[in-house]
Design a protein around this motif. Sequence first.
Motif, PDB file in Angstrom:
ATOM      1  N   GLY A 114       0.801  -1.218   0.000  1.00 34.18           N
ATOM      2  CA  GLY A 114       0.000   0.000   0.000  1.00 34.18           C
ATOM      3  C   GLY A 114       0.830   1.263   0.000  1.00 34.18           C
ATOM      4  O   GLY A 114       0.741   2.093  -0.911  1.00 34.18           O
ATOM      5  N   VAL A 115       1.678   1.448   1.016  1.00 34.98           N
ATOM      6  CA  VAL A 115       2.493   2.656   1.121  1.00 34.98           C
ATOM      7  C   VAL A 115       3.485   2.738  -0.042  1.00 34.98           C
ATOM      8  O   VAL A 115       3.849   3.833  -0.486  1.00 34.98           O
ATOM      9  CB  VAL A 115       3.226   2.696   2.476  1.00 34.98           C
ATOM     10  N   GLY A 116       3.884   1.585  -0.573  1.00 32.70           N
ATOM     11  CA  GLY A 116       4.799   1.576  -1.715  1.00 32.70           C
ATOM     12  C   GLY A 116       4.257   2.289  -2.936  1.00 32.70           C
ATOM     13  O   GLY A 116       5.024   2.745  -3.789  1.00 32.70           O
ATOM     14  N   GLN A 117       2.929   2.427  -3.021  1.00 29.71           N
ATOM     15  CA  GLN A 117       2.333   3.120  -4.170  1.00 29.71           C
ATOM     16  C   GLN A 117       2.658   4.607  -4.180  1.00 29.71           C
ATOM     17  O   GLN A 117       2.504   5.283  -5.200  1.00 29.71           O
ATOM     18  CB  GLN A 117       0.814   2.913  -4.181  1.00 29.71           C
ATOM     19  N   LEU A 118       3.115   5.144  -3.063  1.00 34.30           N
ATOM     20  CA  LEU A 118       3.527   6.554  -3.027  1.00 34.30           C
ATOM     21  C   LEU A 118       4.673   6.828  -3.993  1.00 34.30           C
ATOM     22  O   LEU A 118       4.892   7.975  -4.395  1.00 34.30           O
ATOM     23  CB  LEU A 118       3.946   6.944  -1.608  1.00 34.30           C
ATOM     24  N   GLN A 119       5.386   5.782  -4.386  1.00 31.74           N
ATOM     25  CA  GLN A 119       6.477   5.947  -5.344  1.00 31.74           C
ATOM     26  C   GLN A 119       5.983   6.437  -6.701  1.00 31.74           C
ATOM     27  O   GLN A 119       6.769   6.962  -7.500  1.00 31.74           O
ATOM     28  CB  GLN A 119       7.227   4.628  -5.517  1.00 31.74           C
ATOM     29  N   GLN A 124       6.873   9.987  -7.078  1.00 29.81           N
ATOM     30  CA  GLN A 124       8.281  10.391  -7.039  1.00 29.81           C
ATOM     31  C   GLN A 124       8.728  11.149  -8.285  1.00 29.81           C
ATOM     32  O   GLN A 124       9.412  12.178  -8.160  1.00 29.81           O
ATOM     33  CB  GLN A 124       9.169   9.167  -6.817  1.00 29.81           C
ATOM     34  N   PRO A 125       8.375  10.695  -9.502  1.00 31.86           N
ATOM     35  CA  PRO A 125       8.806  11.466 -10.673  1.00 31.86           C
ATOM     36  C   PRO A 125       8.270  12.890 -10.668  1.00 31.86           C
ATOM     37  O   PRO A 125       8.965  13.813 -11.113  1.00 31.86           O
ATOM     38  CB  PRO A 125       8.228  10.662 -11.853  1.00 31.86           C
ATOM     39  N   PHE A 126       7.068  13.084 -10.174  1.00 31.63           N
ATOM     40  CA  PHE A 126       6.479  14.417 -10.202  1.00 31.63           C
ATOM     41  C   PHE A 126       7.088  15.338  -9.154  1.00 31.63           C
ATOM     42  O   PHE A 126       7.197  16.541  -9.365  1.00 31.63           O
ATOM     43  CB  PHE A 126       4.963  14.303 -10.040  1.00 31.63           C
ATOM     44  N   PHE A 127       7.502  14.762  -8.030  1.00 32.24           N
ATOM     45  CA  PHE A 127       8.243  15.565  -7.065  1.00 32.24           C
ATOM     46  C   PHE A 127       9.577  16.006  -7.664  1.00 32.24           C
ATOM     47  O   PHE A 127      10.035  17.130  -7.434  1.00 32.24           O
ATOM     48  CB  PHE A 127       8.479  14.779  -5.769  1.00 32.24           C
ATOM     49  N   GLY A 128      10.192  15.113  -8.437  1.00 39.79           N
ATOM     50  CA  GLY A 128      11.434  15.484  -9.105  1.00 39.79           C
ATOM     51  C   GLY A 128      11.227  16.622 -10.093  1.00 39.79           C
ATOM     52  O   GLY A 128      12.028  17.557 -10.166  1.00 39.79           O
ATOM     53  N   VAL A 160      -2.177  10.666  -8.209  1.00 42.01           N
ATOM     54  CA  VAL A 160      -2.669  10.834  -6.836  1.00 42.01           C
ATOM     55  C   VAL A 160      -3.946  10.028  -6.630  1.00 42.01           C
ATOM     56  O   VAL A 160      -4.144   9.375  -5.596  1.00 42.01           O
ATOM     57  CB  VAL A 160      -2.917  12.332  -6.536  1.00 42.01           C
ATOM     58  N   GLY A 161      -4.843  10.049  -7.624  1.00 43.93           N
ATOM     59  CA  GLY A 161      -6.076   9.273  -7.535  1.00 43.93           C
ATOM     60  C   GLY A 161      -5.805   7.779  -7.437  1.00 43.93           C
ATOM     61  O   GLY A 161      -6.462   7.062  -6.665  1.00 43.93           O
ATOM     62  N   CYS A 162      -4.818   7.302  -8.214  1.00 44.89           N
ATOM     63  CA  CYS A 162      -4.472   5.883  -8.167  1.00 44.89           C
ATOM     64  C   CYS A 162      -3.851   5.510  -6.829  1.00 44.89           C
ATOM     65  O   CYS A 162      -4.100   4.415  -6.296  1.00 44.89           O
ATOM     66  CB  CYS A 162      -3.517   5.546  -9.311  1.00 44.89           C
ATOM     67  N   VAL A 163      -3.033   6.398  -6.268  1.00 42.91           N
ATOM     68  CA  VAL A 163      -2.456   6.148  -4.947  1.00 42.91           C
ATOM     69  C   VAL A 163      -3.560   6.058  -3.899  1.00 42.91           C
ATOM     70  O   VAL A 163      -3.558   5.181  -3.025  1.00 42.91           O
ATOM     71  CB  VAL A 163      -1.442   7.258  -4.569  1.00 42.91           C
ATOM     72  N   ALA A 164      -4.536   6.975  -3.986  1.00 45.85           N
ATOM     73  CA  ALA A 164      -5.643   6.959  -3.031  1.00 45.85           C
ATOM     74  C   ALA A 164      -6.452   5.673  -3.147  1.00 45.85           C
ATOM     75  O   ALA A 164      -6.853   5.075  -2.139  1.00 45.85           O
ATOM     76  CB  ALA A 164      -6.535   8.176  -3.264  1.00 45.85           C
ATOM     77  N   GLY A 165      -6.699   5.236  -4.394  1.00 39.23           N
ATOM     78  CA  GLY A 165      -7.428   3.993  -4.590  1.00 39.23           C
ATOM     79  C   GLY A 165      -6.653   2.780  -4.095  1.00 39.23           C
ATOM     80  O   GLY A 165      -7.223   1.896  -3.447  1.00 39.23           O
TER      81      GLY A 165
END
Length: 298
Positions: free
Chosen positions: A251-256, A259-263, A287-292
């Motif tokens: 789950g938390v791994g989806q935050l990756q 990462q490209p957008f933060f870059g 972001v929507g996919c991470v939330a899902g």
Amino acid sequence: MDRATGAWVNGLIGVVIFAGSLPATRVAVAAFDPLFLTSARATIAAALGGLLLIGLRQRRPALKDLAPLAIVALGCVLGFPLLTALALQHVSSAHSIVFIGLLPIFTALFGVLRGGERPRAAFWAFSLAGSACVVGFAIAGAMPAKGALSASGGGNVIQGDLLMLAAIVVCGLGYAEGARLSRRLGGWQVISWALVLSLPVMVPVALWTLPSSWAHVTAPAWWGFGYVSVFSMLIGFIFWYRGLAMGGIAGVGQLQLLQPFFGLALAALLLHEAVSAMMLAVTLCAVGCVAGAKRFAS
């Protein structure tokens, strides 16, 4: 702050720190040999981690923890840094974003294989959609840079791609194994012990590949070297492993996915590069996919 929220906050901080890793490596590898960069950054981070372990009087890991720590060291201390440093001799940091979009999938897969997690089917749907979103955007953005690199004879792009793919696989394994071990040892303890465990290899390699002269090393290369040694190799993992251990690897791994957008955001902030409407749209999609994925991770 409840445990679930704390897990995602820690994971997000780790992702933001890691977002600068590839650009910093790209700058550093222009002046340093990839083997020296990999071994020296690990040696510096190991010295800092070792001081933390001694200063806070941490217990030594049990014998059964040595093999998992070795996997973390091979994946995150040696594998990913070295393979990306080699790859970034052939491709741009922008091009490498394509592969970062695949990292959540491999982290989740190893979370299932090594961590015993069983996300629901909807999680995989959101994860695949998010990865496709990021990879599609990155390919579209990297194509001109790739063409320019090839046209200038700047390196073997296919070789760079294969190195990046290998880096993503070993990194996903290192993330999952470290998160699993963090549940017993703690997040910062895992990366610190993995770094210390790698010292007998990293110190001789660093001395063997020591540059004969430092005159060619520019200030940006030193800054990149410092960033990957302290933030990418140690501080980022403290937050990242804590988040994975608290909230689940898959789950938390989806935050990756972010990462490209933060870059890109860092590039816009520090280098005054333009941020397009498409970039914002794809970021919202990710972001929507991470939330899902977060909702269906357990």
